[in-house]
Design an enzyme around this catalytic site. Structure first.
Site, PDB file in Angstrom:
ATOM      1  N   ALA A   1      12.718  10.513  -8.307  1.00 27.19           N
ATOM      2  CA  ALA A   1      13.414  11.002  -9.499  1.00 27.19           C
ATOM      3  C   ALA A   1      14.017  12.384  -9.268  1.00 27.19           C
ATOM      4  O   ALA A   1      15.144  12.661  -9.710  1.00 27.19           O
ATOM      5  CB  ALA A   1      12.453  11.027 -10.687  1.00 27.19           C
TER       6      ALA A   1
ATOM      7  N   ALA B   1       0.827  -1.212   0.000  1.00 28.25           N
ATOM      8  CA  ALA B   1       0.000   0.000   0.000  1.00 28.25           C
ATOM      9  C   ALA B   1       0.855   1.253   0.000  1.00 28.25           C
ATOM     10  O   ALA B   1       0.490   2.273   0.588  1.00 28.25           O
ATOM     11  CB  ALA B   1      -0.936   0.002   1.209  1.00 28.25           C
ATOM     12  N   GLY B   2       2.008   1.178  -0.660  1.00 31.07           N
ATOM     13  CA  GLY B   2       2.860   2.354  -0.779  1.00 31.07           C
ATOM     14  C   GLY B   2       2.433   3.226  -1.947  1.00 31.07           C
ATOM     15  O   GLY B   2       1.349   3.072  -2.509  1.00 31.07           O
TER      16      GLY B   2
ATOM     17  N   GLU C   1      -1.434  -5.040   2.727  1.00 26.71           N
ATOM     18  CA  GLU C   1      -0.261  -4.354   3.274  1.00 26.71           C
ATOM     19  C   GLU C   1       0.218  -5.052   4.543  1.00 26.71           C
ATOM     20  O   GLU C   1      -0.577  -5.353   5.438  1.00 26.71           O
ATOM     21  CB  GLU C   1      -0.608  -2.894   3.566  1.00 26.71           C
TER      22      GLU C   1
ATOM     23  N   HIS D   1      -5.969  35.672  -5.772  1.00 29.51           N
ATOM     24  CA  HIS D   1      -7.334  35.217  -5.451  1.00 29.51           C
ATOM     25  C   HIS D   1      -8.182  35.241  -6.717  1.00 29.51           C
ATOM     26  O   HIS D   1      -8.135  36.218  -7.469  1.00 29.51           O
ATOM     27  CB  HIS D   1      -7.957  36.147  -4.407  1.00 29.51           C
TER      28      HIS D   1
ATOM     29  N   ARG E   1      11.786  -1.290  -3.807  1.00 21.80           N
ATOM     30  CA  ARG E   1      12.765  -1.451  -4.873  1.00 21.80           C
ATOM     31  C   ARG E   1      14.139  -1.742  -4.274  1.00 21.80           C
ATOM     32  O   ARG E   1      14.421  -1.384  -3.134  1.00 21.80           O
ATOM     33  CB  ARG E   1      12.822  -0.191  -5.748  1.00 21.80           C
TER      34      ARG E   1
END
Length: 468
Positions: free
Chosen positions: A323, A185-186, A207, A447, A275
């Site tokens: 990245a 669940a990442g 998870e 705004h 990873r």
């Protein structure tokens, strides 16, 4: 043997950015990269080819489909019979990838960077340089940058193949799976699960950890879980996977949850459990390049390895596998090699999850700040009180500011809501320069804009929010 000032091994965000910056600084630069897409070399690494970019293209397409189905009527737009043309959607995704990877190739040509397609290997030291096998051609490099990235971590019980896929395979389904399982669940698991849920899949996320997004601020993670469950994503926590079997029909997953044994059937299973550093074929053992116990290349604060003239950056050295973190390391290292003061402030690197609503944060959570012994004050402001969010039709979520109660220094900002991936940037700039919540609160925001929620949250840290 051709000689280069800088040889970069790996053409992902860390590697290609390092190569471009080195070339800009006057180094004769080369890059060797083994990534192959559609049968030919493709620069950009996992991020551009099968990660960040294609996943965001699919997230955007699926969000548009969801909007047409469920939200258009609220805007007075009646649409009947909307359906998914998955092959065309995948084709659009591929076109985005082609444009960006082609853009990196153009930048290499523009900056006169020599590009090799294939495996890059450390061979031996020769004089003051290193011999590199660049896709079968030996070259000599005065300085080497290892930027080989990372690979998906496999689950021993569920090796990739068939109906069991990692992130790249999850972006190439030929049809929408009726039942999709996700282990993990990442960030990747939730993003990919969201894509296919919006396109019609029944999604179950398993998870191992006891809670959701435990790296995020507690208030954000609780709100995110509530929003995702409301959308139909099914979560199970503290899960222990005991068996995974697949056949022609799909995948059967057995797991324990709260001392109960459960068996679930899926058409496809995404395994997204992190990873690992990619050093296969690098030749680390052959030249004595030091790796740590988890396989990451060991470096010091200047990205130097244990071998003179060899440096490493990006996912392969660990830390946040992002990245933009890798790119900044590429720039910093190239500038260090040129005698400049390259630097990356790891304390204020932004994190973003591109779900709907989006999630973004930078700096310390409230809990982390208190664990450091700091006395904190917080301010929170909802998008439901923001005119632009209401007009846009997406008033979900909030912005939370964490500041030092004694000095007012901005310690962290945490967001969940529309377009927060774009809103986090200004708060990173404030923290980069050691600014305060008062600095953020006194900055004029146009705004009506979503960014006014950031200003109001900063005002709320001193209990002076104007519109709540």
């Amino acid at each position: 043997m051709d000689t280069f000032d800088v040889m970069v091994i790996g053409g992902g965000p860390a590697g290609y950015v390092a190569a471009i910056r080195a070339a800009q600084l006057g180094f004769r630069t080369a890059c060797v990269d083994e990534f192959t897409r559609n049968g030919k070399g493709s620069l950009g690494g996992t991020c551009l080819n099968v990660g960040c970019i294609p996943s965001k293209a699919m997230l955007d397409s699926s969000e548009r489909f969801e909007m047409i189905q469920h939200d258009a009527a609220e805007h007075g737009i009646d649409v009947d019979g909307a359906r998914v043309n998955l092959s065309k959607m995948l084709g659009r995704k591929a076109g985005v990838v082609d444009k960006l990877t082609g853009g990196v190739a153009y930048l290499f040509k523009k900056n006169k960077i020599t590009s090799f397609h294939g495996l890059g290997q450390l061979v031996r030291q020769e004089g003051e340089g290193w011999v590199i096998n660049a896709a079968g051609t030996e070259v000599l490099a005065k300085q080497v940058i290892v930027a080989t990235g990372s690979s998906p971590r496999a689950l021993p019980l569920a090796p990739f193949g068939g109906h069991i896929v990692e992130n790249s395979g999850a972006l190439e389904f030929s049809e929408v799976p009726a039942r999709l399982g996700v282990i993990g669940a990442g960030v990747i698991g939730v993003e990919l699960g969201s894509v296919w849920r919006r396109l019609g899949a029944q999604v179950t996320i398993l998870e191992a950890l006891p809670g959701f997004l435990m790296a995020a601020d507690d208030a954000v993670s609780k709100e995110a879980l509530k929003q995702f469950q409301k959308q139909g994503l099914e979560f199970h926590f503290s899960v222990n996977i005991t068996d995974v079997q697949q056949d022609d029909a799909g995948v059967t997953v057995s797991y324990t949850e709260k001392d109960q044994t459960v068996t679930a059937q899926f058409d496809k299973l995404i395994v997204s459990i992190g990873r690992v550093p990619h050093t296969a074929g690098l030749g680390a053992d052959a030249v004595g390049l030091a790796l740590d116990e988890r396989g990451f290349v060991k470096v010091d604060s200047h990205y130097r390895t244990n071998l003179a003239g060899i440096y490493a950056i990006g996912d392969v050295i660990g830390g946040a596998m992002l990245a933009h973190k890798a790119e900044e390391e590429g720039v910093a290292l190239a500038e260090m090699l040129a005698g400049q003061a390259g630097h990356v402030n790891y304390d204020v690197i932004p994190w973003v999850i591109y779900t709907s609503p989006e999630i973004a944060w930078a700096g310390l959570t409230e809990k982390q700040a208190k664990e450091k012994g700091l006395t904190v004050k917080t301010g929170q402001f909802p998008f439901s009180a923001n005119g632009r969010a209401l007009g846009h039709g997406d008033p979900r979520g909030f912005v939370k500011v964490v500041a030092d109660a004694q000095t007012d220094r901005l310690l962290g900002v945490h967001m969940i809501g529309p377009n927060v991936s774009e809103l986090i940037g200004e708060t990173v700039a404030i923290m980069e320069f050691g600014g305060s919540s008062e600095d953020l609160a006194r900055t004029v925001h146009a705004h009506p804009t979503l960014s006014e929620v950031v200003k109001e949250a900063a005002l709320a840290a001193d209990k002076r929010a104007l519109h709540m």
